[in-house]
Write a protein that holds these residues in place. Structure first.
Motif, short mmCIF file in Angstrom:
data_model
loop_
_atom_site.label_atom_id
_atom_site.label_comp_id
_atom_site.label_asym_id
_atom_site.label_seq_id
_atom_site.Cartn_x
_atom_site.Cartn_y
_atom_site.Cartn_z
N GLU A 177 0.83 -1.21 0.00
CA GLU A 177 0.00 0.00 0.00
C GLU A 177 0.86 1.25 0.00
O GLU A 177 0.53 2.24 -0.65
N ARG A 200 -5.26 -3.94 -5.23
CA ARG A 200 -6.32 -4.83 -4.78
C ARG A 200 -5.74 -6.21 -4.49
O ARG A 200 -4.90 -6.71 -5.25
N ARG A 201 -6.22 -6.83 -3.42
CA ARG A 201 -5.86 -8.20 -3.13
C ARG A 201 -6.85 -9.12 -3.83
O ARG A 201 -8.07 -8.89 -3.77
N TYR A 205 -1.95 -10.20 -5.53
CA TYR A 205 -2.37 -8.80 -5.57
C TYR A 205 -2.24 -8.30 -7.01
O TYR A 205 -1.42 -8.81 -7.79
#
Length: 665
Positions: free
Chosen positions: A213, A224-225, A232
């Protein structure tokens, strides 16, 4: 009668200056009292130059160009142009419009100067082309076009300049804001996190999330995971990708430093420079597959020009699950049974691992009752001892020359490539191209130039050798009694011993399990050791190469001349022996072969010789790699190896050790 050429403005000015100097000298010698009169004349000349400055340029033009350009219709058609324009005689500026004066000269007149002085970098040849020439002038970008009319003495050229500063700014912003796609994958997620307590797993994942992040949050992208398997994705702008690349994707080091007691690492695939976001996603997925195929813990950046790699300094994490081996074995058996023939081959200058693995695959074909042969050049192999042992055991028909194998190949023939994934390294490209289907079994880290679109891939960079992979496949093929004979088992064990250097490098639990299985099949370690016996010629060649070694930044480099074909096995053996010297992290042995140089590289894991050899056009594994340099002398090869070592240390951001003196210094 042809007219005499006119003087250029530079010649006229120089002549007038010389004439005035001579007249002044004569005047001062004859009449020393003329000094006051001379001072008055200088003052009058200055006043005249100031009063008639606006007329001076037109007089000069008229004198030098022999035409009445000023006040003409031609001048008035160029003066109102919104773009700067200028007229040249040869390379001398004769006239320019008000836009040229205001926007490029700061509102001042520059009389009769060379055009390169006013427009630095100008090339009239480029300006005559359709695309013109782009120059940086007056803190802006200008596109310069010209049209030339030949003259009797000098050509006349019209220059027209178009400002493209805003256009270039928009272009730069467009390129910098293009989207790039990143795919992240925690290496060996199930193996690393499977044995951890929930609290430890949550702590590590929270640390990974925070690092990613922070990495993506510096710009305008998003992260985004995906799922729960340590996957990711991120989309960022090109300007941010450039920053990541300049920092060498240091996020890899941060992930690795989260918990030194856990083998946690990250693989990154980057799609950059794509025409669409979907294309960038496909490129990132392809790059991620390449990064993991090279052992993980690295970033693979894919552009329209190819791949760039970052990181890759740690050892791969062994995958303990054998489910994939069982699935690959079932699929391999299916492909073999669908083929009319099977041709098995390894890499050029095949070694014990390549021939041992090939013989193991041949045993699978025999279990499936499908005709199969091993394509190998008997006069260009490092595994002659194993081939001779198999021939003495009655398996001479297992081998065939690659040229003799071509007539039996059809569209239903299956080609199985072992111990290499590179198109340029296979024993025969003709066999590869002629067979209808191709299967690959390899343990080397993936590199550019791999075999595309194979029907089956068994690629495990965490494995010690191709022989280990084939031994695992054999355990899931056929019945209990359908196993390799003693000589075949010894060939497979010899391949494992070769690539692990007697179980000292790149070994895992599965390596010893494969060796134990081969012992059960009847392999005798004493007979295996005899396969490594060398002749006196080979031993002397190895000793000579070891003696020539010199130290360079904790790397031993040995450069030699031609080595007899029957003694080329000594090259790899010398590289292995050099690793036993105290303070040697990697060894490089280079010998002349024809008009080129072959390089064999080894390390104990502290140095990734695969990365170094890839910079020389080769490849291999983290601890074992090679390259072939064409059209180069041995001494020039030494310089290229040293440059590659320097570049490797620089790219890994390590403090390079001081160069040690060579032996004998």
């Amino acid at each position: 009668m042809k007219r005499k050429p006119r003087w250029t403005l530079e010649m006229l000015t120089a002549s007038l200056a010389v004439l005035c100097g001579l007249l002044l000298l004569v005047l001062l010698v004859q009449r020393p009292m003329a000094w006051p009169l001379l001072a008055v004349l200088v003052v009058l000349w200055g006043i005249g130059a100031t009063l008639f400055r606006c007329k001076l340029r037109s007089w000069v033009v008229r004198w030098t160009s022999g035409t009445t350009f000023e006040k003409s219709k031609v001048q008035f058609s160029l003066e109102p142009l919104s773009q700067p324009a200028a007229l040249l005689s040869g390379e001398t500026v004769l006239w320019y419009n008000s836009q040229f004066r205001t926007r490029l000269l700061g509102g001042q007149d520059v009389l009769a100067s060379r055009v390169q002085k006013l427009l630095p970098g100008l090339d009239l040849q480029l300006c005559r082309k359709r695309e013109g020439q782009l120059l940086t002038l007056a803190d802006g970008y200008w596109s310069v076009h010209s049209s030339t009319v030949p003259g009797e003495a000098e050509s006349m050229t019209l220059l027209v300049l178009n400002e493209e500063t805003e256009l270039r700014r928009i272009e730069a912003e467009y390129k910098a804001s293009r989207p790039g796609y990143l795919a992240f994958q925690l290496d060996g997620y199930d193996d690393v996190f499977g044995d951890l307590m929930d609290s430890e797993r949550a702590r590590l994942l929270e640390g990974v999330n925070r690092i990613l992040e922070d990495m993506i949050g510096r710009g305008s992208g998003f992260l985004r995971r995906v799922g729960s398997g340590g996957r990711y994705i991120a989309v960022v702008e090109e300007r941010q990708l450039e920053q990541f690349a300049n920092r060498g994707y240091d996020v890899l080091d941060k992930i690795r430093a989260l918990d030194p007691s856990v083998s946690l690492s990250l693989s990154i695939g980057i799609g950059r420079g794509a025409r669409t976001l979907r294309e960038a996603q496909d490129m990132a997925e392809h790059a991620l597959d390449m990064a993991q195929g090279r052992g993980g813990d690295q970033a693979a950046e894919m552009t329209l020009d190819g791949f760039t790699f970052y990181g890759g300094v740690s050892h791969g994490v062994e995958k303990r699950s054998k489910v994939r081996s069982r699935l690959v074995a079932d699929q391999l058996v299916k492909l073999i049974k669908e083929a009319d023939h099977v041709v098995i081959m390894g890499h050029r200058m095949s070694d014990l691992d390549a021939i041992g693995a090939a013989e193991g695959v041949l045993r699978i074909c025999k279990i499936c009752d499908v005709p199969a042969v091993i394509a190998v050049r008997r006069d260009a192999t490092l595994a002659a001892s194993l081939i001779d042992a198999l021939c003495k055991a009655g398996q001479k028909d297992d081998f065939i020359d690659p040229k003799d194998a071509l007539p039996i190949i059809s569209k239903r023939t299956l080609c199985i490539v072992v111990d290499t994934y590179q198109v340029g390294l296979v024993e025969s490209k003709d066999i590869l191209e002629k067979c209808g289907k191709v299967a690959v079994i390899d343990h080397h880290r993936k590199g550019v130039g791999y075999i595309e679109n194979p029907a089956l891939v068994c690629h495990e960079p965490y494995s010690s050798s191709a022989s280990e992979l084939v031994t695992e496949l054999l355990q899931y093929v056929g019945e209990r009694d359908d196993k390799p004979n003693r000589v075949e088992a010894e060939g497979l064990l010899a391949g494992i011993l070769l690539d692990t250097q007697d179980f000292t490098l790149h070994t895992g639990v599965r390596t010893f399990e494969a060796a134990a299985a081969l012992r059960r099949y009847g392999a005798e370690t004493e007979r295996v050791r005899r396969l490594f016996d060398v002749t006196m010629v080979e031993y002397n060649a190895k000793a000579d190469l070891v003696e020539k070694a010199q130290m360079y930044k904790n790397c031993a480099i040995s450069i030699g001349g031609e080595v007899a074909p029957e003694a080329r096995v000594a090259i790899a053996q010398a590289a292995n022996d050099l690793l036993r010297i105290q303070g040697v992290d990697a060894s490089f042995v280079a010998v002349q072969v024809g008009n080129g140089v072959n390089v064999s590289a080894r390390s104990m894991g502290a140095v990734n010789v695969q990365v170094i050899m890839e910079s020389l056009g080769g490849g291999g594994h983290q601890t074992m790699a090679a390259a072939q340099l064409k059209h180069i002398t041995p001494q020039a090869a030494r310089s290229r190896i040293q440059d590659a070592i320097d570049q490797y240390y620089l790219s890994q951001k390590k403090t390079t050790p001081e160069a040690r003196p060579a032996k004998g210094e």
